[in-house]
Design an enzyme around this catalytic site. Structure first.
Site, PDB file in Angstrom:
ATOM      1  N   ARG A 258       0.847  -1.180   0.000  1.00  8.27           N
ATOM      2  CA  ARG A 258       0.000   0.000   0.000  1.00  8.27           C
ATOM      3  C   ARG A 258       0.886   1.234   0.000  1.00  8.27           C
ATOM      4  NH1 ARG A 258      -3.320  -2.497  -1.775  1.00  8.27           N
ATOM      5  NH2 ARG A 258      -5.428  -2.944  -1.054  1.00  8.27           N
ATOM      6  N   GLU A 287      -3.135   7.729  -4.400  1.00  5.91           N
ATOM      7  CA  GLU A 287      -3.704   7.241  -5.669  1.00  5.91           C
ATOM      8  C   GLU A 287      -5.059   7.871  -5.933  1.00  5.91           C
ATOM      9  OE1 GLU A 287      -3.720   2.948  -5.676  1.00  5.91           O
ATOM     10  OE2 GLU A 287      -1.622   2.895  -5.106  1.00  5.91           O
ATOM     11  N   HIS A 305      -0.809   0.609  -9.856  1.00  8.25           N
ATOM     12  CA  HIS A 305      -1.463  -0.311  -8.920  1.00  8.25           C
ATOM     13  C   HIS A 305      -2.102  -1.471  -9.690  1.00  8.25           C
ATOM     14  CE1 HIS A 305      -3.681  -0.664  -4.802  1.00  8.25           C
ATOM     15  NE2 HIS A 305      -3.424  -1.837  -5.323  1.00  8.25           N
TER      16      HIS A 305
HETATM   17  O1  LIG Z   1      -4.177  -3.900  -4.187  1.00  6.76           O
HETATM   18  C1  LIG Z   1      -4.898  -4.789  -4.533  1.00  6.76           C
HETATM   19  C2  LIG Z   1      -5.444  -5.716  -3.607  1.00  6.76           C
HETATM   20  O2  LIG Z   1      -5.462  -5.399  -2.408  1.00  6.76           O
HETATM   21  O3  LIG Z   1      -5.881  -6.788  -4.022  1.00  6.76           O
END
Ligand SMILES: O=CC(=O)O
Length: 348
Positions: A258, A287, A305
Site C-alpha cells: 500500500r 492514488e 497499482h
Molecule cells: O491492491 C490490490 C489488492 O489489495 O488486491
C-alpha cells in the site's frame, strides 16, 4: 425486500464473469440481492430502508466494482442487518474496511490475497529487476525514439546496474504473497532471502527459501540490498523517513503493498542524495495521483497499482469469495478469514 426461507446474500458490484457453475450453487443456497455499483449515500439510504433485507452474507467479487461506498467504517457497519455474518471480498488489501468494527458485530471478513498471490509476486519481481538493472531508464530512452537518449542509456547503464543474483532481498511481511516473492527471487535469481515479520515462520518454511529471520526490522534494513514492502497497511508508515535512513547505502526499495506504508518525500530525498540507488512502486501514497518527482526519475519504476491485475487473479477473487461463503454456511469455517482473532477478542 426478498421473502424466502433461504438466507439472503448481498452481491455488490458487477455480474460474475468466470465461475458460473459455482454461482449457480450460490443461487440455489441463497436469495441473492444486488447492489451493483452504488454511491455511499445511496448505499446508506438502502441500508436504512432495509432495501436488501436482513442479509446474512456480503459478496464482492471484483476489486474494481462494488466498493464505491467505501470506506467500510463504523458508520456503514453499524447499519448492517443483525443477520450479517460474513463479508467475502475481492482483493488482498483490506485497508478500506474496518475489520475490527466488523468483528465487534460478529462479522467475519475474508480477503482474497490467495487468489492474486502469483500476479502480485510476479509484479514484485518485475519491480525488483527494474531496480537492479535500470530497465526503466533503458525503456524510457528507447521509447523516446531519440538516438541521443538511446545512446546515453546504451552506454551508461552497464556502469550502474547489478545482477540480483547473490544480493540480499529483505522482505517486510512474509505472508502468502511475501513468501511467493521469496520463492521466485530465490529460485529464479539466486537471491538471499532475509525477512522481518510480526511472527517468525516455521523452520521448514524458512528452509524452502533459506530465509533468515530478522526480529528487528532496523537490523534487516542495514544489510538488505533491496527491500520489498509486502505487509498490510495497519495505519502507520512502515518505511518512514527514519527507516529509509537506516537502509543500506545504495540499496533499493520496492512497494507492492500500500502506498501509505512509505514516506514518499523521504524516498525522494534518499534517491536524490544517492543514499538509495532506485525504487519500484506499484502503489502510491495518494492514488490515483503519482508523486511527480518519483514519476520523473529514471531510476524509479512506477506502475498504476496493477500488481494483482490479471484475469487469473480476478477469476480467482470471484471464486474464492463464493467458496468462503459456501464453506462458512456449510461447516462454520471460512477459508481465508482475516479477522478471526479480533472476533475472538470481541467475544471476551
Ligand atoms: O491492491 C490490490 C489488492 O489489495 O488486491
Amino acid at each position: 425486500m426478498p421473502s424466502s426461507n433461504k438466507p439472503i446474500l448481498l452481491h455488490c458490484g458487477d455480474d460474475i464473469k468466470w465461475n458460473h457453475p459455482l454461482y449457480q450453487t450460490l443461487q440455489q443456497q441463497f436469495t441473492i440481492v444486488r447492489s451493483y455499483s452504488i454511491s455511499r449515500a445511496d448505499f446508506i439510504s438502502a441500508l436504512k430502508s432495509n432495501k436488501f433485507g436482513n442479509f446474512s452474507a456480503i459478496y464482492r467479487p471484483f476489486w474494481n466494482t462494488g466498493g464505491e461506498m467505501s470506506p467500510w467504517d463504523q458508520e456503514l457497519i453499524s447499519l448492517l442487518p443483525s443477520n450479517c455474518q460474513i463479508y467475502a471480498s475481492a482483493g488482498a488489501g483490506f485497508d478500506w474496511v474496518d475489520t475490527k468494527a466488523l468483528a465487534k458485530r460478529g462479522i467475519i471478513y475474508c480477503n482474497a490475497a490467495a487468489a492474486c498471490t502469483e500476479s502480485v509476486a510476479d509484479a514484485a519481481i518485475w519491480l525488483t529487476l527494474s531496480t537492479f538493472r535500470a530497465f526503466t531508464w533503458s525503456a524510457q530512452a528507447a521509447r523516446s525514439a531519440d538516438p541521443e537518449k538511446f545512446n546515453e542509456a546504451h552506454r551508461g547503464a552497464a556502469a550502474i546496474t547489478k545482477n540480483p543474483n547473490g544480493h540480499k532481498l529483505g522482505i517486510i511481511g512474509l505472508g502468502k504473497i511475501g513468501f511467493r516473492i521469496a520463492e521466485k527471487a530465490y529460485g529464479a535469481f539466486g537471491m538471499d532471502i532475509v525477512y522481518n515479520d510480526i511472527r517468525r515462520l516455521p523452520i521448514e518454511m524458512e528452509r524452502k527459501v533459506d530465509a533468515e529471520f530478522y526480529d528487528d526490522i532496523d537490523d534487516m534494513l542495514t544489510i538488505a540490498d533491496c527491500v520489498i514492502v509486502a505487509t498490510p497497511f495497519g495505519g502507520e508508515k512502515v518505511m518512514n523517513a527514519e527507516k529509509i535512513r537506516k537502509m543500506k547505502k545504495g540499496s533499493r526499495l520496492v512497494n507492492i503493498a500500500r502506498g501509505k506504508l512509505v514516506d514518499e518525500d523521504a524516498l525522494v530525498k534518499a534517491l536524490e542524495s544517492g543514499h538509495l540507488e532506485s525504487a519500484g512502486l506499484d502503489v502510491h501514497f495518494d492514488e490515483p495521483n503519482v508523486n511527480k518527482k518519483l514519476a520523473s526519475m529514471r531510476n524509479v519504476e512506477v506502475l498504476s497499482h496493477t500488481a494483482g491485475a490479471s484475469v487469473d487473479s480476478h477469476a480467482g477473487f470471484e471464486r474464492l469469495g463464493m467458496e468462503n461463503i459456501l464453506s462458512f454456511f456449510q461447516s462454520g469455517k471460512a477459508i481465508t478469514p482475516v479477522n478471526l482473532h479480533l472476533l475472538d477478542q470481541a467475544k471476551l
